[in-house]
Scaffold this motif. Structure first.
Motif, PDB file in Angstrom:
ATOM      1  N   LYS A 138      16.106 -50.123 -10.503  1.00  0.00           N
ATOM      2  CA  LYS A 138      16.470 -49.344 -11.691  1.00  0.00           C
ATOM      3  C   LYS A 138      15.196 -48.842 -12.353  1.00  0.00           C
ATOM      4  N   PRO A 139      15.242 -47.671 -13.008  1.00  0.00           N
ATOM      5  CA  PRO A 139      14.062 -47.144 -13.671  1.00  0.00           C
ATOM      6  C   PRO A 139      13.683 -47.968 -14.886  1.00  0.00           C
ATOM      7  N   SER A 140      12.365 -48.066 -15.114  1.00  0.00           N
ATOM      8  CA  SER A 140      11.919 -48.740 -16.333  1.00  0.00           C
ATOM      9  C   SER A 140      12.167 -47.832 -17.520  1.00  0.00           C
ATOM     10  N   THR A 141      12.283 -48.421 -18.701  1.00  0.00           N
ATOM     11  CA  THR A 141      12.548 -47.617 -19.886  1.00  0.00           C
ATOM     12  C   THR A 141      11.527 -47.895 -20.958  1.00  0.00           C
ATOM     13  N   SER A 142      11.334 -46.916 -21.778  1.00  0.00           N
ATOM     14  CA  SER A 142      10.426 -47.074 -22.905  1.00  0.00           C
ATOM     15  C   SER A 142      11.193 -47.681 -24.067  1.00  0.00           C
ATOM     16  N   GLY A 143      10.516 -47.916 -25.162  1.00  0.00           N
ATOM     17  CA  GLY A 143      11.162 -48.510 -26.326  1.00  0.00           C
ATOM     18  C   GLY A 143      12.275 -47.650 -26.882  1.00  0.00           C
ATOM     19  N   SER A 144      12.210 -46.335 -26.643  1.00  0.00           N
ATOM     20  CA  SER A 144      13.252 -45.442 -27.144  1.00  0.00           C
ATOM     21  C   SER A 144      14.457 -45.408 -26.242  1.00  0.00           C
ATOM     22  N   GLY A 145      14.356 -46.108 -25.084  1.00  0.00           N
ATOM     23  CA  GLY A 145      15.479 -46.127 -24.154  1.00  0.00           C
ATOM     24  C   GLY A 145      15.425 -45.027 -23.130  1.00  0.00           C
ATOM     25  N   ALA A 146      14.405 -44.162 -23.205  1.00  0.00           N
ATOM     26  CA  ALA A 146      14.303 -43.071 -22.237  1.00  0.00           C
ATOM     27  C   ALA A 146      13.755 -43.581 -20.920  1.00  0.00           C
ATOM     28  N   ALA A 147      14.318 -43.119 -19.832  1.00  0.00           N
ATOM     29  CA  ALA A 147      13.864 -43.574 -18.518  1.00  0.00           C
ATOM     30  C   ALA A 147      12.441 -43.104 -18.261  1.00  0.00           C
ATOM     31  N   SER A 148      11.646 -43.976 -17.617  1.00  0.00           N
ATOM     32  CA  SER A 148      10.254 -43.628 -17.335  1.00  0.00           C
ATOM     33  C   SER A 148      10.139 -42.667 -16.186  1.00  0.00           C
ATOM     34  N   ALA A 149      11.233 -42.465 -15.416  1.00  0.00           N
ATOM     35  CA  ALA A 149      11.258 -41.517 -14.306  1.00  0.00           C
ATOM     36  C   ALA A 149      10.170 -41.811 -13.293  1.00  0.00           C
ATOM     37  N   LEU A 150       9.990 -43.085 -12.971  1.00  0.00           N
ATOM     38  CA  LEU A 150       9.013 -43.474 -11.964  1.00  0.00           C
ATOM     39  C   LEU A 150       9.773 -44.009 -10.754  1.00  0.00           C
ATOM     40  N   PRO A 151       9.985 -43.172  -9.697  1.00  0.00           N
ATOM     41  CA  PRO A 151      10.802 -43.586  -8.564  1.00  0.00           C
ATOM     42  C   PRO A 151      10.025 -44.501  -7.629  1.00  0.00           C
ATOM     43  N   VAL A 152       9.752 -45.743  -8.078  1.00  0.00           N
ATOM     44  CA  VAL A 152       8.865 -46.627  -7.334  1.00  0.00           C
ATOM     45  C   VAL A 152       9.418 -47.008  -5.975  1.00  0.00           C
ATOM     46  N   ASP A 153      10.742 -47.034  -5.817  1.00  0.00           N
ATOM     47  CA  ASP A 153      11.310 -47.369  -4.524  1.00  0.00           C
ATOM     48  C   ASP A 153      10.954 -46.322  -3.479  1.00  0.00           C
ATOM     49  N   GLY A 154      10.653 -45.115  -3.925  1.00  0.00           N
ATOM     50  CA  GLY A 154      10.314 -44.052  -2.994  1.00  0.00           C
ATOM     51  C   GLY A 154       8.964 -44.218  -2.337  1.00  0.00           C
ATOM     52  N   LEU A 155       8.127 -45.132  -2.845  1.00  0.00           N
ATOM     53  CA  LEU A 155       6.814 -45.334  -2.237  1.00  0.00           C
ATOM     54  C   LEU A 155       6.920 -45.707  -0.766  1.00  0.00           C
ATOM     55  N   SER A 156       7.930 -46.489  -0.423  1.00  0.00           N
ATOM     56  CA  SER A 156       8.093 -46.909   0.964  1.00  0.00           C
ATOM     57  C   SER A 156       8.629 -45.786   1.843  1.00  0.00           C
ATOM     58  N   ASN A 157       9.033 -44.661   1.231  1.00  0.00           N
ATOM     59  CA  ASN A 157       9.575 -43.532   1.998  1.00  0.00           C
ATOM     60  C   ASN A 157       8.587 -42.381   2.142  1.00  0.00           C
ATOM     61  N   VAL A 158       7.355 -42.564   1.698  1.00  0.00           N
ATOM     62  CA  VAL A 158       6.397 -41.460   1.699  1.00  0.00           C
ATOM     63  C   VAL A 158       6.163 -40.927   3.107  1.00  0.00           C
ATOM     64  N   ASN A 159       5.982 -41.824   4.085  1.00  0.00           N
ATOM     65  CA  ASN A 159       5.729 -41.382   5.458  1.00  0.00           C
ATOM     66  C   ASN A 159       6.899 -40.558   5.985  1.00  0.00           C
ATOM     67  N   LYS A 160       8.132 -41.030   5.750  1.00  0.00           N
ATOM     68  CA  LYS A 160       9.317 -40.298   6.184  1.00  0.00           C
ATOM     69  C   LYS A 160       9.424 -38.954   5.475  1.00  0.00           C
ATOM     70  N   ALA A 161       9.170 -38.948   4.166  1.00  0.00           N
ATOM     71  CA  ALA A 161       9.273 -37.707   3.398  1.00  0.00           C
ATOM     72  C   ALA A 161       8.261 -36.677   3.880  1.00  0.00           C
ATOM     73  N   LEU A 162       7.047 -37.133   4.203  1.00  0.00           N
ATOM     74  CA  LEU A 162       6.023 -36.208   4.679  1.00  0.00           C
ATOM     75  C   LEU A 162       6.427 -35.612   6.024  1.00  0.00           C
ATOM     76  N   SER A 163       6.939 -36.447   6.923  1.00  0.00           N
ATOM     77  CA  SER A 163       7.361 -35.959   8.233  1.00  0.00           C
ATOM     78  C   SER A 163       8.527 -34.971   8.101  1.00  0.00           C
ATOM     79  N   ASP A 164       9.505 -35.328   7.263  1.00  0.00           N
ATOM     80  CA  ASP A 164      10.660 -34.443   7.070  1.00  0.00           C
ATOM     81  C   ASP A 164      10.249 -33.108   6.463  1.00  0.00           C
TER      82      ASP A 164
END
Length: 325
Positions: free
Chosen positions: A143-169
């Motif tokens: 799940k995305p981390s949130t700031s004190g205001s409740g807004a999502a930090s929009a940091l897709p950290v799970d995508g780090l493990s998909n970088v190689n696949k994303a680059l190839s695609d």
């Protein structure tokens, strides 16, 4: 009658020679070989990697009042050098790496290293100036981390493990409409770290094809950005913003794509060098190289799960407090 038969023979011979000539002018299959290698990257489940990138892309300055996180990221990715080394496994999902960042490029005297660990659904990162030695911030990948205001930090950290696949695609998307005649095979094989021979496939961006490549890339970039969104590298908001950013006036000036394939057809090294000019005519560049070793062999992970950990929300608080001063 003999003359007629002889005429048929001559005609058949000419036709055969013509077909042979057409066959000789058909572009070699190097583009097809590269596409197959990029598709084969989906079979890579475990590997060791090293790489580096050199960026000079001249991002516009953030608006006044922007928070410290935005200002820092713009400064870092506008002009910098980044090198890395690490290990990755997708089954089970685990990654460990060290990223060395040098803001300002090779002429800068300051650099810092970010240790990164992805394991058991959490990403751990130690950020110099924010963390003490041995201390890490943690990110929940589910799940995305949130700031004190409740807004999502929009940091897709799970995508780090998909970088190689994303680059190839995304490379497959970009190269799809490229002319097969632009691709070449090096005459000399490249020796790989494990002693095996590698085949080098190359495509150069030259004065004769750069305009055509520029237009083809502009057409394909929205689909490429969607690939990065699908693979979890970008959020929807980030993807939409990036599409607007790349739709402006720019052109390629020179560059090269090079890929080293091993005997099994896996990509063992990939190099992307792009020189371009935005609307103001300034020379900019993106240079990227990454090598893969130990493909589908169990990685010898070294980093232990951090014990001294703080939640990512603490990072946001620090940055917000910094920008408020």
């Amino acid at each position: 009658m003999k003359t007629v038969k002889g005429g048929y023979a001559v005609t058949a011979a000419i036709l055969a020679l013509s077909l042979a000539a057409v066959g000789c002018t058909k572009p070699p299959k190097w583009k097809d070989d590269l596409d197959a290698a990029l598709a084969k990257q989906a079979e890579v489940k475990q590997y060791a990697f090293t790489g580096e990138t050199d960026l000079d892309i001249g991002l516009p300055a953030p608006p006044s009042g922007a928070n410290a996180a935005t200002t820092t990221l713009v400064s870092l990715f506008s002009k910098s050098q980044i090198s890395w080394t690490g290990l990755s496994s997708s089954e089970p999902k685990r990654l460990e790496a060290d990223y060395k960042l040098t803001p300002g490029g090779s002429s800068a005297s300051t650099s810092f290293t970010l240790p990164v660990i992805l394991t058991e659904g959490k990403l751990y990162m130690s950020i110099p100036l924010l963390n003490k030695e041995g201390e890490y911030f943690s990110f929940e990948t589910a799940k995305p981390s949130t700031s004190g205001s409740g807004a999502a930090s929009a940091l897709p950290v799970d995508g780090l493990s998909n970088v190689n696949k994303a680059l190839s695609d995304s490379l497959r998307q970009l190269l799809q409409d490229f002319d097969a005649k632009w691709f070449k095979k090096d005459k000399e094989a490249e020796e790989l770290p494990d002693g095996k021979s590698g085949t080098v496939l190359r495509m150069s961006i030259t004065e004769s094809n750069r305009d055509a490549i520029t237009e083809k890339i502009k057409t394909k970039l929205p689909a490429v950005i969607d690939v990065w969104k699908t693979d979890g590298i970008l959020t929807t908001a980030q993807a939409d913003a990036l599409k607007k950013g790349v739709s402006g006036t720019w052109k390629l000036t020179s560059g090269e794509l090079a890929f080293t394939l091993d005997e099994e057809g896996f990509i063992r090294k990939e190099t992307v060098k792009i020189n371009y000019q935005p609307a103001d005519g300034t020379d900019r560049h993106i240079s990227y190289t990454q090598a893969f070793n130990g493909i589908n062999q169990p990685p010898a992970f070294q980093k232990e799960t951090p014990k001294n950990v703080k939640p990512f929300e603490d990072v946001l608080k620090l940055l917000q407090n910094s920008s408020a001063k």
